[in-house]
Write an enzyme that holds these catalytic residues in place. Sequence first.
Site, PDB file in Angstrom:
ATOM      1  N   HIS A  38       3.424   4.039 -11.024  1.00  0.00           N
ATOM      2  CA  HIS A  38       4.210   3.078 -10.455  1.00  0.00           C
ATOM      3  C   HIS A  38       5.584   3.673 -10.356  1.00  0.00           C
ATOM      4  CE1 HIS A  38       1.230  -0.343 -11.835  1.00  0.00           C
ATOM      5  NE2 HIS A  38       0.749   0.434 -11.060  1.00  0.00           N
ATOM      6  N   HIS A  97      -7.441   6.635  -7.986  1.00  0.00           N
ATOM      7  CA  HIS A  97      -6.828   7.655  -8.530  1.00  0.00           C
ATOM      8  C   HIS A  97      -7.611   8.887  -8.246  1.00  0.00           C
ATOM      9  CE1 HIS A  97      -3.337   5.596 -10.043  1.00  0.00           C
ATOM     10  NE2 HIS A  97      -4.060   4.742 -10.873  1.00  0.00           N
ATOM     11  N   HIS A 136      -1.889  -2.823  -3.506  1.00  0.00           N
ATOM     12  CA  HIS A 136      -1.612  -2.065  -4.931  1.00  0.00           C
ATOM     13  C   HIS A 136      -1.950  -0.672  -4.693  1.00  0.00           C
ATOM     14  CE1 HIS A 136      -0.432  -1.749  -9.061  1.00  0.00           C
ATOM     15  NE2 HIS A 136      -1.501  -0.996  -9.196  1.00  0.00           N
ATOM     16  N   ASP A 193      -0.652   2.758  -5.772  1.00  0.00           N
ATOM     17  CA  ASP A 193      -1.040   4.024  -6.675  1.00  0.00           C
ATOM     18  C   ASP A 193      -1.221   5.272  -5.798  1.00  0.00           C
ATOM     19  OD1 ASP A 193      -1.100   2.334  -8.562  1.00  0.00           O
ATOM     20  OD2 ASP A 193      -3.208   2.011  -8.526  1.00  0.00           O
TER      21      ASP A 193
END
Length: 310
Positions: A104, A290, A263, A267
């Site tokens: 973040h 991720h 979101h 990321d």
Amino acid sequence: MSARPDPIRCAFERGTDQPLTRRGEAAQSTLAAAFNCSGRGLHTGRHANVRVSPAAADLGIVFRRLLRPGAAVTIPALWQARVPQPLCTALQGPDGTLVRTVEHLLAALNALEIDNALVEIDAEELPIFDGSAMPWCDKIEEAGRIRSTASRRMIRVRRPIEVRDGRRSLRIEPAETLSIAARLSLAHWGELQWEGVITPESFVRDIAPSRSFGRLKWALPAKIYAALSGRPLLRGANLSTTAAIVGSRVIGGMRVPDEPVRHRILDLIGDLSLAGHGILGHVSAAHTGHELNHALVAQLMRDPSAWDLI
């Protein structure tokens, strides 16, 4: 810290909707002043004190983990230092020291065009705050920005690179700006989508408010498992730090439309920053996370024929 060239002070212009692109006059930027913050980590649940300071041109973003008085480990925010950890981006020093949940802050620094900064932390994990990047954006904006005389260099994608894992896919191809088109399917919701050019303005308006999310029925067993096993997993997750999903709704409502896919983009922007420079390319993301983000960065960076540094 080594001395910087005399900087040109400029205001941080939140309302300037300029694409992340390389212009002839572009110069590297750092913070005009240091800022401090503190809070608990999403996974460890432990309190951390963080200081983000201006840094010299060409340093990049560097983490310094403070272990005890007089002892610290320095870890550059680069893809080579990334190590797998559940549900976050983690960096590891040569001695095994970790700094986790950096995505973040990295996304905010990347999107707001802060090229150089030193991040000092006295614990393993950065604070999660409310699960979004807005607290970091507010701190960066309050600190302001100064430019150096050093030129800002960018990674320009020359040809498409793609990574896949089942239905998950991530592709980057040549473009004059950084733009992202993402989609995410969730049970009971159908497909969520967002597409746009990433600028300081669009990031603060459309992406930064989106929070870490998860289904409540999966989070509670994970927290119990973490407590019994001693693993740092979701120990700091609660209704104040995440967007908790029950069925087809978020408890308390969504902050922005299609918040979960936004979101995932947040990321992704943080993970892309581990390339070490801003990226000029169009990214198409389907159900990414991720691991796939880091696979794309690693594949891109290991293939010098796929990009130029301009």
